[in-house]
Scaffold this motif. Structure first.
Motif, short mmCIF file in Angstrom:
data_model
loop_
_atom_site.label_atom_id
_atom_site.label_comp_id
_atom_site.label_asym_id
_atom_site.label_seq_id
_atom_site.Cartn_x
_atom_site.Cartn_y
_atom_site.Cartn_z
N ASN A 32 0.82 -1.21 0.00
CA ASN A 32 0.00 0.00 0.00
C ASN A 32 0.86 1.27 0.00
O ASN A 32 0.32 2.36 0.05
CB ASN A 32 -0.99 0.00 1.17
CG ASN A 32 -0.29 0.09 2.52
OD1 ASN A 32 0.91 -0.13 2.60
ND2 ASN A 32 -1.04 0.40 3.55
N ARG A 73 -6.08 -5.21 -3.54
CA ARG A 73 -4.87 -5.65 -2.86
C ARG A 73 -5.19 -6.04 -1.43
O ARG A 73 -6.14 -5.53 -0.83
CB ARG A 73 -3.80 -4.56 -2.89
CG ARG A 73 -4.17 -3.31 -2.10
CD ARG A 73 -3.22 -2.17 -2.37
NE ARG A 73 -3.60 -0.98 -1.60
CZ ARG A 73 -3.22 0.25 -1.90
NH1 ARG A 73 -2.43 0.47 -2.95
NH2 ARG A 73 -3.61 1.26 -1.16
N ASN A 75 -3.12 -5.84 1.82
CA ASN A 75 -1.87 -5.29 2.34
C ASN A 75 -1.18 -6.26 3.31
O ASN A 75 0.05 -6.34 3.34
CB ASN A 75 -2.14 -3.96 3.03
CG ASN A 75 -2.71 -2.94 2.08
OD1 ASN A 75 -2.45 -2.97 0.88
ND2 ASN A 75 -3.54 -2.04 2.61
N THR A 79 -0.27 -8.93 -1.44
CA THR A 79 -0.76 -9.56 -2.66
C THR A 79 -1.75 -8.64 -3.36
O THR A 79 -2.62 -8.06 -2.73
CB THR A 79 -1.45 -10.90 -2.35
OG1 THR A 79 -0.50 -11.78 -1.72
CG2 THR A 79 -1.96 -11.55 -3.62
N MET A 80 -1.58 -8.54 -4.68
CA MET A 80 -2.50 -7.78 -5.52
C MET A 80 -3.32 -8.78 -6.32
O MET A 80 -2.81 -9.85 -6.67
CB MET A 80 -1.73 -6.86 -6.46
CG MET A 80 -2.59 -6.07 -7.43
SD MET A 80 -1.65 -4.96 -8.50
CE MET A 80 -0.74 -6.12 -9.50
#
Length: 117
Positions: A32, A73, A75, A79-80
């Motif tokens: 983020n 995502r 945070n 991982t997106m």
């Protein structure tokens, strides 16, 4: 250094859904704090941007996927994701994630998405 690993690609019929993941590791403490994006490269074509998620959480989509794809995502997991619904044959290609980190671009190895008609 940053490592990005995509997963979740596959072969699906038109109209179905897939969710892609991009796991970030290395020097990134939390995703983020950076801008990340998904790109797509169709056979014989250049790599094009599909969706972006900015540090603020704002998102951008190319017109061809608006209303069908969602970038997000996690945070805590670094991982997106790219949720892809109502897939079309023209969505076929290798999907790459990219991270803008400390004025450098980092890319994953890509994951293949094939949509059959």
């Amino acid at each position: 250094q940053v490592q990005l690993v995509e997963s979740g690609g596959g072969l699906v019929q038109a109209g179905r859904s897939l969710r892609l993941s991009c796991d970030a590791s290395g020097s990134i403490i939390s995703i983020n704090t950076i801008t990340m994006a998904w790109y797509r490269q169709a056979p014989g074509k250049q790599r094009d941007q599909v969706a972006v998620i900015f540090r603020s959480g704002a998102t951008y989509y190319v017109d061809s996927v608006k209303g069908r794809f969602t970038i997000s995502r996690d945070n805590a997991k670094n991982t997106m994701y790219l949720q892809m619904n109502s897939l079309k044959p023209e969505d076929t290609g290798v999907y790459y994630c990219k991270a803008d980190f400390r004025s450098a671009d980092y890319w994953g190895q890509g994951t293949q998405v094939t949509v059959s008609s």
